[in-house]
Design a protein around this motif. Structure first.
Motif, short mmCIF file in Angstrom:
data_model
loop_
_atom_site.label_atom_id
_atom_site.label_comp_id
_atom_site.label_asym_id
_atom_site.label_seq_id
_atom_site.Cartn_x
_atom_site.Cartn_y
_atom_site.Cartn_z
N VAL A 219 0.83 -1.28 -0.04
CA VAL A 219 -0.02 -0.10 -0.02
C VAL A 219 0.78 1.38 -0.04
CG1 VAL A 219 -1.96 -0.98 1.16
CG2 VAL A 219 -0.27 -0.01 2.58
N TYR A 220 0.33 2.34 -0.59
CA TYR A 220 1.10 3.57 -0.81
C TYR A 220 0.29 4.59 0.24
CZ TYR A 220 2.47 1.38 -4.90
OH TYR A 220 2.94 0.26 -5.68
N LEU A 221 1.12 5.12 1.33
CA LEU A 221 0.64 6.29 2.30
C LEU A 221 0.89 7.73 2.07
CD1 LEU A 221 2.29 4.12 5.22
CD2 LEU A 221 -0.08 3.63 4.10
N ASN A 222 0.10 8.44 2.37
CA ASN A 222 0.21 9.88 2.22
C ASN A 222 1.11 10.57 3.34
OD1 ASN A 222 -1.46 9.83 4.32
ND2 ASN A 222 -2.81 11.34 3.67
N ALA A 295 5.18 6.93 1.56
CA ALA A 295 5.65 5.66 1.79
C ALA A 295 5.10 4.31 1.39
CB ALA A 295 5.99 5.67 3.39
N THR A 296 5.87 3.36 1.07
CA THR A 296 5.28 2.02 0.75
C THR A 296 5.51 1.11 1.82
OG1 THR A 296 6.05 2.43 -1.41
CG2 THR A 296 5.51 -0.03 -0.74
N ALA A 297 4.10 0.49 2.17
CA ALA A 297 4.24 -0.53 3.44
C ALA A 297 3.36 -1.72 2.77
CB ALA A 297 3.43 0.29 4.47
N MET A 298 3.91 -2.68 3.60
CA MET A 298 3.25 -4.25 3.25
C MET A 298 2.40 -4.57 4.43
SD MET A 298 5.26 -7.76 2.44
CE MET A 298 6.11 -7.96 3.96
#
Length: 546
Positions: A219-222, A295-298
């Motif tokens: 997912v991509y976060l703001n 940021a990219t998170a899993m």
């Protein structure tokens, strides 16, 4: 036993509803013990364990995650084709060679292939989603890591080392940069946590434009470096009931009648009471890489579907030690927890094995081939097989896939089968189906001309002879074709004129132009006109129906 008040009954009903939903999400339920008194409700604090075997994200996790960035990605190096161009346009197999346009490459150099993307969907998961994404920069999806094996002046040859998806023409080639692999931690995730005051943000997009997410999705976060986020940080995914009640889709359930027909004048909850409900924790995630504004998170744990638009909050992991190679944990499984249990002895684990074959290995374009795979697990773990290909259309059933080549050009099609067990351990096998060009379609008869005759006459005049001279020259140049003459007559003419006109036309061609009579077929046709249609019949073609 005393009578339970209506207000308490309503409260208990809400709590039982939550417990029921959690049990349903888990997939398998244990039968509750018979209740002899007032029902009780318990909420578990879940001790979360990371994915099986590994103590940190895998290469696929880290290098196939994508990102949104304000940094400028150079576009002067990009994919222009491959070894089997133009027949092959997608490259995914280990034997595929892709061509990169641009200068400055060196043999042995590793290159990251990325794709500048746009969302083809017009539906927004939350109002303003598109504009929020645009504020954070440009989205890119990771495609592959390749190694340069041959360099020429403007085009270099590269072979895949890691494929996230098929490489296609136009994908960008940028220098490979090593990415940090943060360690997993033994994190406890409480289903209900009040706001902590730590950094908060939102999931505004997901890899592959997914909308409904679960464990292992990216997912991509703001929030990013601008908010102090770092690789390895943990965040919880959150959703307020106020958000659920006012969501265009999820909020529809709030319009339904919630009372039972046996209730007598139940108390009506105050307007906006959902704002008082505790904030719901949906799961947790680990930050894989950070960019200026995003940021990219899993996702690691998902108690239920996590949506694009859900909130995130930074977690305090100061008391959560990193998982070591010999970590042995005994977690309590949460309802709906889709995270994988860690192995007590990772070094003793065995990945599944897989072998595949294609039958037939060579097909004509438009035909089908079957890929059959044999899988095994030395650890007796359940194994599933996933298929992908760089061409054609796949229909899968269990350990078999059928490749339909009806929309595929000539050339090899690589079908990759990946065996994946319940610990995320995997093995892959690639089967190649060679697609040959379909046979040329049978030749068809074509109409060359139409000769006009005067009414009630079968005489071949000079105008018709000029047309026949051209046709005769064509017959001499193409010694394998035949000629079909279809005579016609008007309704007010004698029917015999149709035959005479066709015969006289043939006589001119054979006697005046020297065309072999055996190459001409003259017949009366069904057309009501004072004409003769002239058709050429290539070898293998059928005579047109008259």
């Amino acid at each position: 036993m005393g009578r339970i008040g209506e207000g308490n009954m309503n409260k208990i009903g809400w709590m039982l509803l939550l417990v029921s939903a959690l049990s349903f999400g888990q997939g398998t339920q244990q039968q509750p013990a018979p209740q002899t008194g007032k029902p009780t409700v318990s909420v578990q604090i879940v001790q979360h364990n990371q994915r099986a075997i590994t103590t940190s994200p895998t290469d696929v996790d880290v290098y196939c995650s994508g990102y949104i960035t304000t940094d400028r990605i150079p576009e002067n190096h990009y994919i222009v084709g491959g070894q089997n161009s133009p027949d092959q346009s997608r490259y995914a197999g280990g034997s595929d060679a892709a061509f990169i346009y641009g200068t400055g490459f060196k043999e042995g150099e590793r290159i990251q292939i990325v794709r500048r993307v746009r969302d083809p969907n017009h539906y927004e998961m939350f109002k303003g989603q598109r504009s929020d994404v645009a504020k954070l920069g440009q989205p890119y999806f990771d495609v592959a890591i390749v190694r340069i094996v041959h360099v020429e002046r403007n085009v270099s040859v590269a072979v895949p080392e890691l494929n996230c998806t098929d490489i296609v023409v136009g994908d960008l080639a940028i220098p490979f940069v090593e990415r940090e692999k943060p360690p997993y931690r033994n994190v406890k995730v409480d289903r209900y946590v009040a706001a902590t005051g730590k950094t908060t943000g939102r999931i505004i997009m997901a890899n592959e434009f997914d909308s409904y997410l679960s464990s292992n999705r990216k997912v991509y976060l703001n929030i990013g470096a601008d908010k102090g986020l770092k690789v390895g940080d943990y965040l919880r995914a959150t959703r307020s009931y106020d958000y659920k009640y006012h969501d265009p889709v999820d909020g529809l359930s709030s319009k339904a009648v919630t009372y039972d027909e046996t209730q007598l004048k139940p108390p009506k909850p105050p307007r906006g009471v959902e704002r008082e409900f505790p904030r719901l924790t949906l799961g947790d995630m680990i930050v894989l890489h950070v960019h200026p504004r995003s940021a990219t998170a899993m996702i690691l744990t998902s108690y239920e579907d996590i949506h694009v638009g859900d909130g995130v909050e930074l977690m305090d992991t100061s008391d959560a030690p990193p998982l070591g190679p010999s970590s042995s944990l005994t977690p309590s499984q949460p309802a709906g927890n889709t995270a994988n249990p860690a192995s007590a002895n990772p070094e003793a684990a065995n990945a599944p094995t897989i072998t595949c074959s294609a039958s037939p290995a060579t097909v004509r374009a438009g035909d089908r081939a079957t890929i059959s795979c044999d899988v095994a697990s030395a650890d007796n773990r359940p194994v599933t097989v996933r298929f992908s290909s760089n061409g054609g259309k796949l229909t899968t059933t269990g350990n078999r896939a059928v490749l339909d080549t009806s929309q595929t050009g000539p050339g090899p099609v690589n079908v990759r089968a990946t065996a994946l067990d319940d610990r995320d351990m995997s093995a892959s096998a690639v089967s190649t189906v060679n697609v040959e060009a379909p046979p040329a379609p049978p030749a068809a008869a074509s109409k060359l001309n139409e000769l006009e005759f005067k009414p009630n006459s079968a005489y071949v005049d000079n105008r018709a002879k000029a047309m026949l001279d051209d046709i005769a020259l064509r017959m001499q140049q193409d010694a394998n074709s035949m000629l079909f003459l279809s005579g016609g007559s008007d309704a007010n003419e004698a029917p015999r004129l149709a035959t005479e006109r066709a015969q006289n036309t043939m006589t001119y061609l054979t006697q005046s132009k020297g065309i072999d009579r055996r190459r001409i077929l003259a017949k009366p046709g069904a057309k009501k006109s004072h004409t003769v249609e002239v058709w050429t019949i290539p070898p293998g073609a059928t005579i047109p129906q008259q």
